[in-house]
Every structure is written in C-alpha cells, then in structure tokens.
Design a protein around this motif. Sequence first.
Motif, short mmCIF file in Angstrom:
data_model
loop_
_atom_site.label_atom_id
_atom_site.label_comp_id
_atom_site.label_asym_id
_atom_site.label_seq_id
_atom_site.Cartn_x
_atom_site.Cartn_y
_atom_site.Cartn_z
N GLY A 87 63.41 82.70 -102.52
CA GLY A 87 63.21 83.22 -103.03
C GLY A 87 62.53 82.58 -104.39
N SER A 88 63.47 81.67 -104.99
CA SER A 88 63.30 81.14 -106.08
C SER A 88 62.68 79.54 -105.69
N ASP A 89 63.64 78.92 -104.62
CA ASP A 89 62.83 77.52 -104.43
C ASP A 89 62.06 77.99 -103.36
N TYR A 90 61.87 78.77 -101.88
CA TYR A 90 60.28 78.42 -101.00
C TYR A 90 60.97 79.54 -100.38
N VAL A 91 59.99 80.67 -98.97
CA VAL A 91 59.89 81.91 -99.24
C VAL A 91 59.48 81.15 -97.51
N ALA A 92 59.21 81.92 -96.83
CA ALA A 92 59.26 81.85 -95.58
C ALA A 92 59.78 83.33 -94.43
N THR A 93 58.43 83.12 -93.49
CA THR A 93 58.53 84.47 -92.72
C THR A 93 57.85 83.52 -90.80
N SER A 94 57.84 84.14 -90.31
CA SER A 94 57.55 83.80 -89.12
C SER A 94 56.41 85.04 -88.53
N TYR A 95 55.14 84.55 -87.74
CA TYR A 95 54.43 85.18 -87.07
C TYR A 95 54.78 85.10 -85.50
N GLN A 96 55.90 84.99 -85.34
CA GLN A 96 56.00 84.96 -83.50
C GLN A 96 57.54 86.40 -83.20
N GLU A 97 57.07 86.99 -82.28
CA GLU A 97 57.69 88.39 -82.36
C GLU A 97 58.95 88.41 -81.72
N GLN A 98 60.04 87.74 -82.53
CA GLN A 98 60.84 86.95 -82.14
C GLN A 98 62.16 87.66 -82.68
#
Length: 560
Positions: free
Chosen positions: A123-134
């Motif tokens: 949030g404050s330093d980085y954001v991440a998500t995944s495109y993999q349905e796991q």
Amino acid sequence: MMLKRSLSGLLLPSLLLVGCTQIEEEGDASAAFPEIAAPELSVETMKSITEELSSDAYEGRAPGTAGEEKTIKLLSEKFAAAGLEPGNGESWFQDVPLVGITATNISPLKITGGDSELSFEHGSDYVATSYQEQPKIAVADSDMVFVGYGISAPERGWNDYEGVDVKGKTVIILVNDPDFGTESLEGDFGGRAMTYYGRWTYKYEEAARQGAAAALIIHDTDPASYGWNVVESSWTGEQFYAQSTNGGADQTKLNGWIQKEAAAKIFAAAGQDLTAQMAAAKKKGFKAIDLKLQASASLENGIKKTDSKNVVGLLKGKTRPDEYVIYTAHWDHLGRCKPAEDGDDICNGAIDNATGTAALVALAEAYVKAGAPDRSIIFLAVTAEESGLLGSKYYADNPIYPLSQTVGGVNMDAFSMAGPAKNVVVVGKGKSELDNYLEAALKDDGRIAEAEPTPEKGFYYRSDHFSFAKLGVPMIYFEGGDDLIDGGREAGEAAGKDYGDNRYHGPKDEYDPDWDWTGVMADLKVYYTVGRMLAMTEDWPNWNEGDEFRATRDQSRAGK
C-alpha cells in the motif's frame, strides 16, 4: 482510465449545419463531406444519467457487482426508450468472461542478500496482485534482476532481456520507454510520444513471456503520468482479468509497482545507484543487471468467475445496413477503493466515465430523432476498461458485426467540466483519415483540432479505441480542449491538474450539480457530427500511409 484535461467548444444554436466541406491534405485528394444538421442534444439526459450512474447506489460500477446489474439494466432501458433495437440478436448484452481476483493477507516485500534485510509495506511502499488463479501465491528468495525498460523489440534493435535468463526471477522495470524526456518526436521509440512498449500492460506481458516469477515496475510520477495515490487506489481491491483456459498459469506469479524511493533503497543495498542505472537504461545496448538480492512476498487470492456484460444497441441504416459506424464508451469504474480522508471509499467515476456513458444515450436519442442514416450505428457501452480495456478487446476479438464491415468509429472517455475552449485535443492526431472528418465538423465552430500536448503519457493506449485500432478499424478519440475561452491554456492546464491530483481514480470523482455543461454539450455535438458524416458517406477512411495499423486494415477489407 485516461487522465483528462479539459473541455472545449461553445454551445451553439440547437441546429448546426455542416456544409459540403472539403479538406485538402498533403498527398490526399480533397474529400467532400455530407451536410449534417445536428438535432438538439439533451443536456437533461447527460445530467440525469451521469448523476444516476455516479451515485453511491451504484457502488462505483465495478464489473461483477450489484453496481454492474444496475448499470446494464439502466442502459438497456435507456437504449430501448431512445428507439434503438437490441444489438446482439434479441439481447442488449454481450457476455464478457472475466475472473475477479481479490488479494488479501498481502505480506510485506522482503529483500535479502544485502548488509541488512529490507522490508516494504503493501500500500504505502508497493502494491501487488496476481494474474494466476491460485488461492495462495508466494515468491520466495527470488533473484532480482534490473531489466531497464523491460522491452524486447527486435524491429527497433532493442532487447533489454538479451543475454540474461530471468526464469523464476523477479524483474525490476522502469515505467514508460527509453525516449521519455526528449523534446522531439524523433527517436528509437517515437521520441517523447510513448509507444505501447511504455505501457505497464506490455511490461507484464513481456516479463511473463520471459518466464519471470514476478515483475515490479518502479513508479515515477512524471513518466507514469499519475501519482502513487492513483496506483494505490487502482491496484488494491478486486482486479479483473480475461478468463483463460489455463487459469493464468502462463503469467507471472506476482505483478506490482514499487515506490521510487523504495527502489532507490533496493539499488543501494545492491551497491548500485538508481539514478545512474535509469540513465544507462535509456541507451541502446543496455545490459540487464543482476542485483544479487532476493525478493520474497506472498498473498492469498479470492477468485470469482463472472460473465460481465457489454451493452449493445443498434440503429439500422436505411440504405447500407450491413456497413457499420461504432460509438464506444466504457460504463465501468473501480468500485470501492482506498478511502478518502472523510472515509468515503466509493470511486463513483462521475467524469470517468459516467459522462461518456451518458453521451451514448444522448447520441442515440439524437440519431433516432434525426432518422436513421445510410449506414448502421452501433452504440457500444463496454465493461472492464479500467482493468485493461477487457470489454472492448473482447468485442473486437469476438465482433457481433464484422470488423471488415465496420467503417470506423468514435470513442468517448470522460468529458470534463473545465468550460468552453478554442480547440479540441486529438489523441493520436495524424494517424488516420478520420482527422479530416473532425476538422470538417469543427470548421463552423471556429475551433481547431490540435495534437495532444503530452504524447509521452501514452493516452493513445489507455482507452477503448485502441482495441479496435489494433485490429485495423479506424477510430478517432478526441477530448475537450486545453485552450479555454476563459483563462486560456494556463487555466486549462490548471483544471486538468486539479482533476488529476484530487479526483482521478479516487472517491471524489463525484457528480456536482453546479457543473457548467456548455462545453460538454458543444463537444457532444461534434461527436454526433463526425459519426453522422461517416454514416452518410460512401467512403471507407483508412489509416494514413505508414501508420502501424494500415496493413491490418487493408488485409481486413481485402478479405471482407
């Protein structure tokens, strides 16, 4: 999705007559345009639909939510009331298969291998998500490699991945492309005009093709063209992707952004200077750098498959109903997002893009009132633009009406309320012969069409016209002007900056009953006139000679 600047045009009398205008372009024969009488366009329709779609009851119009159900119901009812017929057989809708992935329990990003461990908060330093349905995603002790701009472009003699194996590793990537910061339009990547290689979508696609486990783009406000607040609000909460047969298995495990200040600390831990390496990455022959650090992060995924909906209305042409002109606008927005200071967490999307969606209905009313033109008109409200143009891409890949028979079209993505202007701004000016139609429509207004002043921001690749352009269909996308009648360019730039800093992709993009709609309605008239001229001519405008999309169009028309 686009960051809008301002609006242009004076509200002229309810009937505008565009004469049989001729425009002479270097190397082109002069073209005659049909006379178009623009009927009165309903400001009440624009106001009421914009207000309704951006109300809290629609919860930000995210795909796959109750807000979508309300939105598509309203649009189909309004299209029917306007006098259109369903655009997909007997249905108003085209299913768009999406998967919604909501990341939870996102760990800090841990960096090891230096003198001490670094930790960066989500949030404050980085954001991440995944495109993999796991259900669970983890990147553990993944070797980190700086790959410059993350571009592999053999036709330009450029390959940031040359000589390096990034399979299973975490790549760190710069935003935009190597020509960012140049003043001219000359260079390996179009000078200051961003290419598709500068878009975040391309960078994640290429990282996946190279076999990377994770891809992190360094956020830098100027080359990104938006602040960290936009990244944080856009990349937290449910994210939508096109459904795939392999559940995203060919994608990276983790994609995200990292603050520039955090990236500088990572580079320092690797014994590297970020500023120096950013400069080195701009030069042809740059070699990727093994940072000799390891990255670790994890998250859990909530996975929901859904058929979102494009809404399609049709007005059949009188004499050539199997030839089509298309109007597009996206109905979706971000749903719930990072709360504002007052706790408001609904990204209402009044400007972006309740206004453009309302314009589809207002134009439908005007077309029916004027009577059907020679060619058929498609009114297409697409889903999931904010997730990467997914709805328009799905239609373009699975067209209800053949693209070879789609003459061209007009895209509308966010009207602004800055007031009347002396110009309109064309995103991608000079790419197609549709510019001539726009200039003809503007002639009696006393306004001019100007190229976008900030091509380095890559607006051409950030709205739904691009999905059609890639497959050869000429599309024009123009915005209200930045040279305002009241205050000139200084006022236009200030209005654009205010919207970008305080409302764009945030909870304060809300309907304001005190808005001045005169500039909006003047521009809406131009949208009507351009499309109507295209629907009343027998011409098939093309991309200009040398444009990247012309060969695709020529092939499409040859095989029609």
